[in-house]
Design a protein around this motif. Structure first.
Motif: not given
Length: 186
Positions: A21-28, A34, A30-31
């Motif tokens: 599970t990733m936090t919203p900060t980690e998702i942002a 990319t 990675w995005y």
């Protein structure tokens, strides 16, 4: 990063289960990584494509009002009719984003079975008004235009397939285009 390692260790202990599970900060993050990598790769592709690109257009069996007169015929009533020589019209266009220098243009035949090669260059070409004598700088979107008499092309065709060859400062290898001498035939 520390919490991610802890989660991965906990997931490793459970067989056949890997729940990350990733936090919203980690998702942002990675995005953003990319997208920025994709933009960087696209800039590299654009940089390689940004140079000059030459396109060669030809039209054979074309007559020009200022062409060489090959025969004059007297008409009834005192008039005169002139038969003009046919030419191969050649256009070299720079469709790229950078300027290049056109060094030379040549018409020659592909080597045939007999091994004989015939070619015409330089003085055999007549430059059209608005075009400069070669070598000349050809900027993006600019065109060089010239012509060569069809008798030269026909002589070459007797010894193999005629091709137009253009040398520019950008390319080490000349650009070659096969001529269709039947195109525009009368």
């Amino acid at each position: 990063a520390h919490t991610l390692r802890t989660r991965l260790r906990a997931a490793r202990d459970k067989p056949y289960s890997l729940a990350v599970t990733m936090t919203p900060t980690e998702i942002a993050a990675w995005y953003a990584a990319t997208v920025s990598t994709s933009v960087f790769l696209w800039d590299i592709v654009k940089w390689f494509r940004n140079g000059p690109r030459l396109r060669i257009n030809t039209m054979c069996n074309v007559s020009y009002p200022d062409g060489r007169v090959i025969e004059r015929t007297q008409l009834e009533g005192g008039g005169e009719a002139a038969t003009l020589a046919d030419y191969c019209h050649i256009e070299v266009l720079n469709v790229g984003g950078q300027p290049t220098t056109l060094i030379d243009i040549q018409v020659k035949n592909e080597p045939s079975v007999n091994g004989r090669q015939v070619s015409y260059s330089g003085p055999a070409f007549l430059t059209h008004s608005g075009s400069k004598a070669l070598p000349t700088l050809l900027g993006p979107g600019e065109m060089w235009s010239g012509r060569i008499e069809m008798t030269c092309i026909e002589t070459i065709a007797e010894n193999g397939r005629p091709i137009i060859q253009v040398r520019s400062s950008r390319n080490a290898k000349p650009i070659q285009v096969a001529l269709d001498i039947k195109q525009g035939a009368k």
